[in-house]
Design an enzyme around this catalytic site. Structure first.
Site, PDB file in Angstrom:
ATOM      1  N   ASP A 137      32.151  12.244 -28.327  1.00  0.00           N
ATOM      2  CA  ASP A 137      31.498  11.112 -28.988  1.00  0.00           C
ATOM      3  C   ASP A 137      30.168  11.315 -28.823  1.00  0.00           C
ATOM      4  O   ASP A 137      29.784  12.219 -28.024  1.00  0.00           O
ATOM      5  CB  ASP A 137      31.965   9.827 -28.376  1.00  0.00           C
ATOM      6  CG  ASP A 137      31.918   9.711 -26.863  1.00  0.00           C
ATOM      7  OD1 ASP A 137      32.901  10.162 -26.236  1.00  0.00           O
ATOM      8  OD2 ASP A 137      30.792   9.430 -26.576  1.00  0.00           O
ATOM      9  N   ASP A 196      26.894   9.476 -27.022  1.00  0.00           N
ATOM     10  CA  ASP A 196      27.075   8.620 -26.147  1.00  0.00           C
ATOM     11  C   ASP A 196      26.441   7.215 -26.600  1.00  0.00           C
ATOM     12  O   ASP A 196      25.920   7.269 -28.053  1.00  0.00           O
ATOM     13  CB  ASP A 196      25.927   9.000 -24.737  1.00  0.00           C
ATOM     14  CG  ASP A 196      26.139   8.486 -23.581  1.00  0.00           C
ATOM     15  OD1 ASP A 196      27.375   8.224 -22.963  1.00  0.00           O
ATOM     16  OD2 ASP A 196      25.449   7.839 -22.815  1.00  0.00           O
TER      17      ASP A 196
END
Ligand SMILES: [Zn+2]
Length: 291
Positions: free
Chosen positions: A212, A214
């Protein structure tokens, strides 16, 4: 304890990677170390005819926080069975837009922002200062990058990994700070493995799987746990393919880097009178230098 005589390559699996595909397990080694028990038994066996071994970093049932992983025990135990090349796999977040979820990253630099972990085998009478200017084995990392290129897998190399204590993810302000510091990806493991492997003269490189962005990237859809788990599963499938190719790559048998001699100018021992219990404790790490 039965140990394969020609076992040299080991993998430490991170979140999502608790087994290796096409791996014929032969033994599960339970090794007592001066630093306690390893994350789990060390699984040894054959993959494509090569002897390798594997430890799931967070334990077989993912029961250890990043701060609780017994990094020193893991590296000490791997050194004691003759491992010379070690690859740590970990899930990370991206701090840069061009490093996308599902990409693989082979970092070449570290910023260690952890603060409550055992990060050295030395102390209590024996002093050593190893160089960490290049915290990963250049030869092993180059091999990983070459395989990623030949497999056409989306990847980045020569990036900086920020390691935080966790277990919480960063705040928005911290995430921006790490970007300003030059961080490209962010995780919660790897730093201690890199430092301890260097002290143990083991070649160490990291495969970072991006799950992902952050929290800094507010333009992205909010990350849900379903997205992270789905990305983690896809990443693990890719990393299994990568590991298959690493095991089959003979270049990993060569000795083209300096990792195996990293303690040669690092130990301060001229004036030393070591007690025998300390020598025994550090024997796998320093036996080449201290009798
Ligand atoms: Zn090396």
């Amino acid at each position: 304890m039965h140990i394969e005589p020609d076992i040299d390559l080991a993998f430490i699996g991170g979140s999502g990677l608790y087994n290796l595909d096409n791996f014929n397990m032969e033994t599960a080694l339970s090794i007592d170390t001066p630093y306690g028990k390893t994350s789990s038994e060390i699984i040894t066996g054959k993959m494509y005819g090569r002897n390798i071994c594997f430890i799931p970093r967070h334990g077989k049932t993912h029961s250890l926080l990043p701060s609780e992983v017994p990094y020193a025990a893991n590296i000490w135990a791997l050194k004691s069975i003759g491992i010379t090349k070690l690859i740590g796999v970990s899930a990370v977040g991206s701090l840069q837009k061009d490093i996308k979820p599902l990409d693989m990253v082979i970092p070449n630099q570290l910023i260690d922002n952890t603060n409550r972990r055992v990060s050295s085998f030395f102390g209590k009478g024996l002093v050593a200062h190893v160089s960490m200017s290049d915290p990963f084995c250049s030869q092993l990392s180059e091999t990983l990058t070459t395989i990623l290129q030949s497999e056409n897998m989306s990847h980045h190399s020569e990036k900086t990994l920020v390691v935080i204590e966790g277990p919480q993810f960063s705040t928005y302000a911290e995430s921006h700070m790490y970007r300003k510091l030059g961080g490209h990806i962010i995780g919660m493991t790897t730093a201690q493995e890199s430092k301890l492997a260097r002290e143990a003269e083991i070649c160490y490189s990291s495969i970072a799987m991006v799950t992902d962005y952050d929290c800094w990237n507010k333009n992205e859809e909010p990350v849900t746990s379903q997205i992270v788990i789905s990305n983690l599963k896809q990443n693990v499938t890719k990393v299994q393919r990568l590991i298959k190719n690493i095991v089959k790559t003979p270049v990993l048998s060569s000795d083209a880097c300096a990792c195996k001699d990293s303690l040669s100018n690092a130990l301060i021992k001229d004036r030393l009178k070591l007690d025998s219990s300390l020598i025994e404790k550090l024997n796998p790490i320093v036996k080449k230098y201290i009798n």
